[in-house]
Design a protein around this motif. Structure first.
Motif, PDB file in Angstrom:
ATOM      1  N   PRO A 163       0.782  -0.697  -0.156  1.00 48.52           N
ATOM      2  CA  PRO A 163       0.349  -0.115   0.268  1.00 48.52           C
ATOM      3  C   PRO A 163       0.296   1.341   0.021  1.00 48.52           C
ATOM      4  N   ASP A 164       0.899   2.380  -0.812  1.00 47.87           N
ATOM      5  CA  ASP A 164       0.623   3.588  -0.433  1.00 47.87           C
ATOM      6  C   ASP A 164      -0.052   4.727   0.339  1.00 47.87           C
ATOM      7  N   GLN A 165       0.474   5.685   0.656  1.00 44.72           N
ATOM      8  CA  GLN A 165      -0.407   6.655   1.305  1.00 44.72           C
ATOM      9  C   GLN A 165      -1.906   6.608   0.518  1.00 44.72           C
ATOM     10  N   GLN A 166      -2.098   6.602  -0.594  1.00 38.86           N
ATOM     11  CA  GLN A 166      -3.902   6.596  -1.266  1.00 38.86           C
ATOM     12  C   GLN A 166      -4.562   5.904  -1.326  1.00 38.86           C
ATOM     13  N   GLN A 167      -3.941   5.064  -0.250  1.00 42.65           N
ATOM     14  CA  GLN A 167      -4.766   3.400  -0.193  1.00 42.65           C
ATOM     15  C   GLN A 167      -4.927   2.918   1.664  1.00 42.65           C
ATOM     16  N   ASP A 168      -4.871   4.547   2.372  1.00 44.21           N
ATOM     17  CA  ASP A 168      -5.083   4.567   3.343  1.00 44.21           C
ATOM     18  C   ASP A 168      -6.182   3.983   4.054  1.00 44.21           C
ATOM     19  N   ARG A 169      -7.124   5.129   3.190  1.00 38.54           N
ATOM     20  CA  ARG A 169      -8.788   4.332   3.490  1.00 38.54           C
ATOM     21  C   ARG A 169      -9.289   3.161   3.057  1.00 38.54           C
ATOM     22  N   HIS A 170      -8.428   2.416   2.652  1.00 39.50           N
ATOM     23  CA  HIS A 170      -8.969   0.962   1.855  1.00 39.50           C
ATOM     24  C   HIS A 170      -8.703   0.460   2.528  1.00 39.50           C
ATOM     25  N   LEU A 171      -7.219   0.192   4.082  1.00 44.01           N
ATOM     26  CA  LEU A 171      -6.564   0.022   4.466  1.00 44.01           C
ATOM     27  C   LEU A 171      -7.367  -0.005   5.822  1.00 44.01           C
ATOM     28  N   ALA A 172      -7.753   0.911   6.025  1.00 44.88           N
ATOM     29  CA  ALA A 172      -8.193   1.479   7.621  1.00 44.88           C
ATOM     30  C   ALA A 172     -10.208   0.632   7.251  1.00 44.88           C
ATOM     31  N   ALA A 173     -11.055   0.831   6.138  1.00 41.96           N
ATOM     32  CA  ALA A 173     -11.709   0.223   5.920  1.00 41.96           C
ATOM     33  C   ALA A 173     -11.336  -1.524   5.878  1.00 41.96           C
ATOM     34  N   LEU A 174     -10.413  -2.070   6.146  1.00 45.69           N
ATOM     35  CA  LEU A 174     -10.370  -3.688   5.769  1.00 45.69           C
ATOM     36  C   LEU A 174     -10.150  -3.675   6.733  1.00 45.69           C
ATOM     37  N   TYR A 175      -9.102  -3.300   7.907  1.00 51.06           N
ATOM     38  CA  TYR A 175      -9.420  -3.624   9.467  1.00 51.06           C
ATOM     39  C   TYR A 175     -11.174  -3.463  10.170  1.00 51.06           C
ATOM     40  N   HIS A 176     -12.155  -2.552   9.658  1.00 51.73           N
ATOM     41  CA  HIS A 176     -13.513  -2.617  10.393  1.00 51.73           C
ATOM     42  C   HIS A 176     -13.967  -3.496   9.369  1.00 51.73           C
ATOM     43  N   LEU A 177     -13.664  -3.960   9.054  1.00 57.85           N
ATOM     44  CA  LEU A 177     -15.063  -5.027   7.805  1.00 57.85           C
ATOM     45  C   LEU A 177     -14.245  -5.888   8.500  1.00 57.85           C
ATOM     46  N   CYS A 178     -12.718  -6.831   9.245  1.00 59.94           N
ATOM     47  CA  CYS A 178     -12.822  -7.672   9.924  1.00 59.94           C
ATOM     48  C   CYS A 178     -13.093  -7.617  11.520  1.00 59.94           C
ATOM     49  N   PHE A 179     -14.011  -6.837  11.297  1.00 55.25           N
ATOM     50  CA  PHE A 179     -14.648  -6.376  12.945  1.00 55.25           C
ATOM     51  C   PHE A 179     -15.968  -7.048  13.069  1.00 55.25           C
ATOM     52  N   ARG A 180     -16.359  -5.840  12.126  1.00 46.39           N
ATOM     53  CA  ARG A 180     -17.979  -6.363  12.097  1.00 46.39           C
ATOM     54  C   ARG A 180     -18.152  -7.686  10.776  1.00 46.39           C
ATOM     55  N   ALA A 181     -17.376  -8.098  10.862  1.00 45.96           N
ATOM     56  CA  ALA A 181     -18.045  -9.459   9.772  1.00 45.96           C
ATOM     57  C   ALA A 181     -17.854 -10.810  10.705  1.00 45.96           C
ATOM     58  N   THR A 182     -16.894 -10.428  12.366  1.00 45.38           N
ATOM     59  CA  THR A 182     -16.885 -10.711  13.105  1.00 45.38           C
ATOM     60  C   THR A 182     -17.836 -10.686  14.304  1.00 45.38           C
ATOM     61  N   ASP A 183     -18.547  -9.710  14.033  1.00 47.63           N
ATOM     62  CA  ASP A 183     -20.185  -9.206  15.065  1.00 47.63           C
ATOM     63  C   ASP A 183     -20.754  -9.860  15.110  1.00 47.63           C
ATOM     64  N   ARG A 184     -21.199 -10.732  15.871  1.00 47.12           N
ATOM     65  CA  ARG A 184     -23.009 -11.392  16.346  1.00 47.12           C
ATOM     66  C   ARG A 184     -23.879 -11.456  16.530  1.00 47.12           C
ATOM     67  N   THR A 185     -23.817  -9.794  16.512  1.00 44.37           N
ATOM     68  CA  THR A 185     -25.181  -9.471  15.929  1.00 44.37           C
ATOM     69  C   THR A 185     -25.696  -9.126  15.108  1.00 44.37           C
ATOM     70  N   GLY A 186     -26.973  -8.931  15.088  1.00 44.63           N
ATOM     71  CA  GLY A 186     -27.853  -9.169  13.878  1.00 44.63           C
ATOM     72  C   GLY A 186     -28.133  -8.121  12.432  1.00 44.63           C
ATOM     73  N   ASP A 187     -27.383  -6.884  12.985  1.00 42.48           N
ATOM     74  CA  ASP A 187     -27.674  -5.888  12.122  1.00 42.48           C
ATOM     75  C   ASP A 187     -25.950  -5.483  11.539  1.00 42.48           C
ATOM     76  N   ALA A 188     -25.416  -7.064  11.383  1.00 40.95           N
ATOM     77  CA  ALA A 188     -24.099  -7.583  11.092  1.00 40.95           C
ATOM     78  C   ALA A 188     -24.473  -7.167   9.043  1.00 40.95           C
ATOM     79  N   GLU A 189     -24.366  -7.084   8.769  1.00 45.37           N
ATOM     80  CA  GLU A 189     -24.972  -7.731   7.165  1.00 45.37           C
ATOM     81  C   GLU A 189     -24.806  -5.671   6.797  1.00 45.37           C
ATOM     82  N   GLN A 190     -26.146  -4.798   7.715  1.00 45.96           N
ATOM     83  CA  GLN A 190     -26.629  -3.476   7.500  1.00 45.96           C
ATOM     84  C   GLN A 190     -25.205  -3.076   7.402  1.00 45.96           C
ATOM     85  N   GLN A 191     -24.407  -3.486   8.904  1.00 40.32           N
ATOM     86  CA  GLN A 191     -23.320  -2.288   9.199  1.00 40.32           C
ATOM     87  C   GLN A 191     -22.544  -2.525   8.174  1.00 40.32           C
TER      88      GLN A 191
END
Length: 549
Positions: free
Chosen positions: A131-159
């Motif tokens: 990654p270069d500086q322009q990909q920082d947004r995608h890398l941060a999003a990927l980090y959040h995706l990992c956490f959101r995808a492992t949530d066991r709440t009913g609105d995980a798809e919406q999040q």
């Protein structure tokens, strides 16, 4: 006294090199995404009429026209600023420099022609690039995706859909079920007409091997109303799943006058598709198994063992579980601290409420506060909407903070406030909200030594250690190794379609004599290795010794 600027010029910087110049004449120069602007920046982060620059005899003034993503001058958000040569501007996510005189721009590289092998392999090459500086947004999003995808709440798809909407700078996001029904949508703002794909188009999308981008012209010939949008589409197929199966589909949409989706956008959506939660219908929470009011230890294989040490641990945990007390779980790496936390939640009055797990060591320090406590819309440049943190998601239930010793000191202060007042304040908000959460924390560190070193707050330690639960290392209850080994062996063989071999007595003795520095986690890995390498129906002491080396 302000001085006039000769030949004021805007220089487009992409990425780090001059790419284009815009001469600023006297009067007002408008900047935005709409074609009627004098300076047109065709980027999804730029509003239609984003900003303006007024050139007068004694100054050059930049004004933000109440844009969606704001304006920064030298890294500082500004509504209005007097510019000087050399100032760096950020219009949305587009970088520019204010200069005096003419600045030569470098010619942008030509895009690959359709059908060129380089174009066909574009996403594959991009996926392997660092990654270069322009990909920082995608890398941060990927980090959040990992956490959101492992949530066991009913609105995980919406999040996840809302996260992709922000990460991929889209105006609309849609989730279609495997039977081609529109189940979820997320929108940056109110959309007048929401396009809906015909089933035969969705069936084509289900057959895609990975994500694909389409221009308005690509799909307008199939459905006329689709001619107003750019599209990024991905089938949510499990890894290794054959194309053609009926699977859910995610679609991201940008208006036709916005920038097209890039190869980097496709790469991020491919990763999101792999991380998307499996095994449940859209719109429904994961099924909860019926939990007895009071399960016995034998019903909970996660906390196994009949040794005196384990019996004493269960007695203490049962006493603690019935209370609301905050618990500090200590023990060596791999000893089972997370299993103890799960046991405490399952045996508490909150057993049917959420149990949210947070690994503090896995979250970058800059994102820790937002992840735990949430953020308000506008808290930072990319915060387009309010987002709940882990504490809000755990309301009414339990939150487990693993590796608590990794928390940065500023976040420790906010955690202390939660413990003392039961209030959570989102990042960027001055309004606190009440949460009813029981806190379980775990660490393999000596927190008292961390207090002396100045890296952990002493008052926080006292509040966490209302009740303590030391987890014994495996070497202190070696009598439980035969039952643990048998459980791991049967589980692994059942999951992989193997016939479980049996231990000879000498093999179990060899396992009990080992020091197990990695504790129960190491034992599980050794047993799995034994099962894979087994040549017959009996596991011998010699096989155990080979697996331990």
């Amino acid at each position: 006294m302000l001085r006039a600027v000769n030949n004021p010029t805007l220089v487009l910087i992409a990425p780090g090199q001059p790419r284009a110049t815009f001469a600023l004449a006297g009067g007002v120069t408008t900047i935005g995404r709409a074609p009627e602007n004098i300076v047109v920046l065709n980027d999804a982060s730029v509003s239609r009429r984003h900003a303006e620059i007024e050139v007068s005899p004694d100054r050059v003034t930049l004004r933000d026209n109440k844009s969606r993503n704001g304006v920064q001058v030298n890294g500082v958000p500004r509504r209005e600023a007097v510019l000087s040569p050399g100032d760096r501007l950020l219009i949305g996510q587009v970088q520019l420099e204010f200069a005096a005189g003419f600045v030569r721009a470098s010619a942008p590289p030509l895009p690959p022609k359709p059908g060129d092998p380089a174009a066909v392999a574009e996403t594959r090459h991009h996926r392997a690039a660092l990654p270069d500086q322009q990909q920082d947004r995608h890398l941060a999003a990927l980090y959040h995706l990992c956490f959101r995808a492992t949530d066991r709440t009913g609105d995980a798809e919406q999040q996840l859909l809302e996260l992709l909407l922000d990460a991929l700078r889209s105006k609309l996001a849609q989730y279609y079920t495997a039977d081609c029904k529109l189940a979820f949508t997320a929108a940056e703002e109110k959309v007048r007409t929401t396009p809906k794909f015909a089933p035969y188009l969705l069936e084509k999308f289900q057959q895609l091997p990975e994500s694909a981008a389409y221009t308005p012209a690509d799909l307008a010939r199939f459905q006329q109303k689709l001619g107003d949008w750019h599209f990024l589409v991905a089938p949510l197929r499990p890894a290794g799943g054959p194309p053609g199966d009926a699977v859910p589909v995610v679609v991201l949409l940008r208006p036709a006058d916005w920038q097209e989706f890039s190869a980097g956008d496709r790469t991020l959506l491919n990763a999101a598709a792999r991380l998307w939660p499996r095994g449940r219908d859209a719109g429904t929470a994961p099924a909860k198994s019926a939990t007895p009011a009071k399960a016995t230890a034998s019903d909970l294989p996660g906390l196994m063992g009949d040794s005196t040490v384990m019996q004493a641990l269960r007695i203490r945990l049962d006493r603690i579980a019935a209370t609301k007390a905050t618990v500090l779980i200590t023990g060596e790496t791999g000893s089972g601290k997370e299993v103890v936390a799960q046991y405490l939640h399952d045996h508490s009055p909150r057993t049917k409420a959420p149990f949210i797990k947070v690994n503090c060591a896995a979250i970058p320090a800059a994102l820790m506060e937002s992840e735990l406590f949430g953020h308000a819309k506008g808290a930072f440049t990319d915060a387009r909407s309010d987002r709940q943190g882990k504490f809000q998601l755990a309301h009414g239930g339990t939150i487990f903070l693993d590796e608590i010793g990794e928390l940065p000191l500023p976040v420790q202060s906010k955690l202390l406030r939660v413990l003392e007042s039961g209030e959570v304040e989102k990042l960027g908000s001055e309004r606190a909200s009440k949460v009813d959460v029981r806190i379980l924390a775990a660490t393999n560190r000596d927190l008292r030594a961390e207090v002396k070193a100045g890296s952990f707050r002493e008052d926080l330690l006292y509040r966490l250690e209302v009740a303590s639960a030391p987890v014994p290392p495996l070497r202190e209850h070696a009598a439980d190794i035969p039952s643990l080994a048998g459980h791991f062996l049967k589980t692994f063989c059942a999951e992989n379609g193997l016939t479980p071999p049996e231990f000879e007595s000498a093999a179990l003795t060899a396992l009990q004599k080992h020091a197990w520095p990695g504790n129960v986690r190491e034992l599980r890995n050794v047993i799995q290795r034994l099962a894979m390498d087994a040549d017959g129906s009996i596991l011998t002491a010699a096989a155990v010794k080979r697996a331990l080396n």
